[in-house]
Design a protein around this motif. Structure first.
Motif, short mmCIF file in Angstrom:
data_model
loop_
_atom_site.label_atom_id
_atom_site.label_comp_id
_atom_site.label_asym_id
_atom_site.label_seq_id
_atom_site.Cartn_x
_atom_site.Cartn_y
_atom_site.Cartn_z
N ILE B 438 91.98 -20.58 -6.60
CA ILE B 438 91.31 -21.36 -5.56
C ILE B 438 92.37 -22.22 -4.88
CG2 ILE B 438 89.50 -23.06 -5.09
CD1 ILE B 438 88.15 -22.14 -7.69
N SER B 439 92.58 -21.97 -3.60
CA SER B 439 93.62 -22.72 -2.89
C SER B 439 93.03 -23.84 -2.03
CB SER B 439 94.44 -21.79 -2.00
OG SER B 439 95.08 -20.84 -2.81
N PRO B 444 84.79 -31.98 -5.20
CA PRO B 444 85.79 -32.68 -6.03
C PRO B 444 87.06 -31.85 -6.26
CG PRO B 444 83.88 -32.02 -7.35
CD PRO B 444 83.55 -31.73 -5.93
N ALA B 447 90.59 -32.44 -3.78
CA ALA B 447 91.73 -33.33 -4.07
C ALA B 447 92.75 -32.62 -4.96
CB ALA B 447 91.24 -34.61 -4.73
N TRP B 448 92.25 -31.75 -5.84
CA TRP B 448 93.16 -30.98 -6.69
C TRP B 448 93.93 -29.95 -5.85
CZ3 TRP B 448 94.46 -30.89 -11.99
CH2 TRP B 448 95.21 -29.77 -12.38
N THR B 449 93.17 -29.18 -5.06
CA THR B 449 93.81 -28.07 -4.33
C THR B 449 94.60 -28.55 -3.10
OG1 THR B 449 91.75 -27.63 -3.17
CG2 THR B 449 92.21 -26.30 -5.12
N ILE B 451 97.00 -30.30 -3.49
CA ILE B 451 98.35 -30.35 -4.06
C ILE B 451 98.70 -29.09 -4.82
CG2 ILE B 451 99.83 -31.68 -5.65
CD1 ILE B 451 97.81 -34.04 -5.12
N ARG B 452 97.70 -28.54 -5.54
CA ARG B 452 98.01 -27.44 -6.45
C ARG B 452 96.98 -26.33 -6.34
NH1 ARG B 452 96.21 -31.93 -8.34
NH2 ARG B 452 97.55 -33.51 -9.26
N GLU B 453 97.34 -25.18 -6.92
CA GLU B 453 96.39 -24.09 -7.05
C GLU B 453 95.45 -24.42 -8.22
OE1 GLU B 453 96.46 -21.17 -5.03
OE2 GLU B 453 97.84 -22.46 -3.92
N PHE B 454 94.22 -23.93 -8.12
CA PHE B 454 93.29 -24.10 -9.23
C PHE B 454 92.87 -22.72 -9.73
CE2 PHE B 454 89.22 -25.08 -11.28
CZ PHE B 454 89.57 -26.21 -12.00
N PRO B 455 92.91 -22.52 -11.06
CA PRO B 455 92.52 -21.19 -11.54
C PRO B 455 91.01 -21.00 -11.40
CG PRO B 455 92.95 -22.66 -13.39
CD PRO B 455 93.25 -23.45 -12.14
#
Lengths: 238, 472
Positions: B438-439, B444, B447-449, B451-455
């Motif tokens: 998930i890019s 919620p 905020a994670w994506t 900066i980073r990729e989320f599996p």
């Protein structure tokens, strides 16, 4: 030896390979794996955000779920630390404090269990390349497991393990911190990645899926050629 | 300077800190130096954990019996001819200090570093009275000369400035003509200050530890300025937070040993000065009059609460020097004269949650602070207690978070709900998933994506795999 696996919610949902490696590794070392189906999450996301009431419900559920285990083993320093904190959290709550204590007493992080309980230092693993190891904060400072991962990694054939500069600095995960304080978290994880690059490691190894999701997710976003592996996966390489 | 530094909203301050490349380099360098020196000094002393335990015991004992020791201190100061004033608030403390200063018709005041006088905004009160207040610690002096730039570190207040910046400030404000060499800069400050000590009417200091059994105060410094501040002016005023007290010389020695090693990695600082009352007959220097101002300003409200251990603090900044968050945002981001982990715990207690509600969240709970603290304050646990207070008592948590946590509580406490939730998770996030990643996450996850990729959640959960395999 009978081992009851607390796989953690992150592994159950997002990092299934870490769970598979943990099971295969422990079985190879002669353990019989039990998996209580009722297990959920240790409660840390709520607890660390200040929602103690909600967290305690999850904790009670976990205490009940793991009540009959002989050894509880988990591939996460942080979640093991949370189990160890239960007696402190239920302090003064008579029956639950006692039950929490019993749970805490039989809880082990995976590498700690292999080295301290199984008394094994060489699991017969092989992995070619250069690696560096991220010492996650909860596992090192709160659980106090500092040497076991290095002891095990030293014996992995073909693997050169080099020290990570500024290893004591947090990677910037911190659960909800990573989203609440995004810009700060970004700086922290970027510095961590710079340190990993500095030693030209092929692999970044860790024992906590939270940290690895953070560092790995950022590495992927930046397209860096560093492979992120959980220590269970490394130890299960043959 | 008061407790609060007015520099915009928390997130703006952080943004500014992150973009201050010079400051970040200086902080990272200082952290590494101070951390190494502290560890070496602890190693050299030996049995560090036992020393810490002793330090903790002394501080806990003193806080448990604070009323007794404060009374003893006060009686002993008076016995030696000094005056004692208990100030419940910052205003009361400033009023008293101003009264003393006015009664001496003092115009010039020299001051040695003191966090509590910053906290109560004393300089402003004295300046309003028409006095000139001169900071004499080099770091504080630089900040004062630079139009009252706020301190960014409790031990090294000008940590955020480099020598070129200091040279420019001196050139502009002090007619300085030499280079950015630290020796030359320090020498200039020394020349400027020397004259001030000689002509000052009142000397004001902070206090590292007051000693109850003798009515003495202890000052721990490296520059020697505190000795001049207390030896030359006719009147001395010492301002202390009410918790900065030890029963006897014996405990003072233990805490000084912990303080100098933890703060700067030194066995001892250049000067450790113990002063008792005004000048007595036959003594060659010292003030004719001595006033001790003991400041509460919110501290007694912390006593007896779950936050009491924060009062164990001996202001060494070891926690600041290991904090990975402070490392990237610097001291000014905290919006308080108390920065770093200790600031994040103390500022909301002294200044309230309205101004400081973000600080308890500006931590990954990595516990580097707790591990470094020489008197074993469980700093990361206190940050957690703040979060708990914000959620449960203050009701200041965002509604979306409350709902999410409520849902978490229900899901994690019920195997049925957990199993159901985890089963449908991959389908739920399917629209956002490409190649199991998930890019650009929704809600919620955004905020994670950012900066980073989320599996993406795996279609076959671990438990499904295990079941198929035949394990129970």
């Amino acid at each position: 030896m009978n081992v009851t696996l607390f796989v953690t919610c992150l592994v159950d949902l997002f990092h299934v390979n870490v769970g598979k490696a943990t099971v295969e590794l422990l079985e190879r070392l002669g353990c019989t794996i039990h998996f209580p189906e009722g297990q959920t999450c240790c409660g840390q996301p709520a607890y660390n955000s200040g929602y103690v009431k909600e967290a305690k419900e999850a904790m009670k559920h976990m205490i009940r779920t793991f009540e009959h285990a002989e050894y509880i083993v988990t591939p996460s320093g942080s979640c093991a630390t949370m189990f160890k904190e239960y007696p402190h959290i239920f302090q003064g709550d008579g029956e639950w404090e006692e039950r929490a204590q019993r749970l805490a007493d039989k809880t082990y992080e995976l590498t700690q269990f292999i080295v301290d309980v199984l008394k094994v230092e060489d699991v017969g693993a092989r992995l070619e390349g250069k690696a560096t190891y991220h010492t996650s904060c909860h596992m090192t400072r709160l659980l106090g497991v500092k040497d076991a991962p290095f002891t095990l990694l030293q014996h992995v054939k073909g693997l050169e393990v080099v020290p990570l500069p500024n290893a004591h600095n947090c990677c910037g995960f911190g659960g909800t911190f990573s989203v609440k304080m995004g810009p700060i978290s970004e700086q922290m994880v970027d510095e961590k990645i710079q340190c990993i690059e500095q030693v030209e490691a092929d692999y970044l190894i860790g024992a906590d899926c939270g940290c690895l999701m953070n560092i790995g997710g950022r590495i992927e976003r930046k397209g860096k050629p560093i492979r992120v592996m959980h220590i269970a996966e490394v130890l299960n390489c043959r | 300077m008061a407790l609060k530094i007015n520099m915009g909203e928390f997130h703006e301050r952080v943004e500014k800190g992150i973009h201050n490349t010079f400051m970040r380099g200086a902080v990272a360098g200082a952290q590494e130096r101070l951390r190494t020196r502290r560890l070496e000094a602890a190693e050299e002393l030996g049995n560090w954990e036992e020393w810490r335990a002793l330090g903790e015991e002394i501080r806990q004992h003193t806080l448990e019996n604070l009323d007794y020791y404060l009374m003893q201190l006060s009686e002993n100061v008076k016995k030696r001819g000094g005056h004692v004033f208990f100030a419940q608030t910052a205003e009361e403390a400033n009023d008293y200090i101003c009264r003393v200063v006015a009664s001496k018709q003092a115009k010039k005041i020299v001051k040695s570093k003191s966090m509590v006088t910053e906290e109560i905004h004393m300089n402003a009160a004295l300046e309003k009275l028409g006095c000139e207040v001169i900071e004499t610690d080099l770091g504080e002096y630089i900040l004062q000369v630079d139009d009252h730039d706020p301190p960014s570190h409790i031990v090294a207040p000008a940590l955020h400035k480099n020598k070129e910046q200091i040279r420019d400030v001196f050139k502009e404000k002090l007619a300085y003509t030499k280079t950015e060499k630290p020796e030359e800069l320090a020498l200039h400050a020394r020349h400027m200050l020397r004259h001030e000590y000689m002509t000052a009417d009142v000397g004001i200091t902070g206090c590292n530890f007051a000693i109850a059994e003798s009515g003495s105060i202890t000052l721990v410094t490296n520059e020697g300025n505190a000795d001049l501040v207390t030896a030359l002016p006719k009147t001395q005023i010492t301002v202390m937070g009410m918790e900065r007290i030890v029963p006897t010389f014996e405990e003072m020695e233990v805490l000084v040993s912990l303080l100098t090693r933890s703060a700067v990695g030194q066995k001892l600082t250049s000067y450790i000065t113990v002063l008792t009352g005004p000048r007595e007959e036959g003594e060659v220097d010292g003030p004719e009059e001595f006033h001790l101002v003991i400041v509460d300003n919110g501290r007694s409200d912390i006593l007896g609460t779950e936050f009491q251990s924060v009062l164990q603090c001996i202001r060494c900044a070891a926690c600041v020097n290991v904090c990975p968050v402070y490392r990237h945002i610097g001291g000014h981001s905290y919006g308080s004269i108390y920065s770093g982990p200790i600031g994040a715990v103390l500022s909301p207690l002294l200044g309230g949650y309205d101004d400081y509600k973000e600080l308890p969240y500006a931590s990954t709970l990595c516990a580097a602070c707790t591990e470094a603290c020489p008197v074993k304050i469980p700093l990361h646990e206190l940050l957690l207690k703040h979060r708990q207070t914000i959620v449960e008592r203050e009701g200041k948590a965002p509604i979306s978070e409350k709902l999410a946590m409520k849902a978490f509580g229900l899901g994690a406490a019920s195997s049925l709900l957990y199993k159901l939730g985890s089963k449908i998770a991959p389908t739920a996030v399917n629209p956002f998933t490409t190649n199991d990643r998930i890019s650009k996450g929704p809600g919620p996850l955004k905020a994670w994506t950012d900066i980073r990729e989320f599996p993406a959640p795996e279609k076959e959960r671990f438990r499904d795999w295990l079941k198929q395999r035949g394990n129970e």
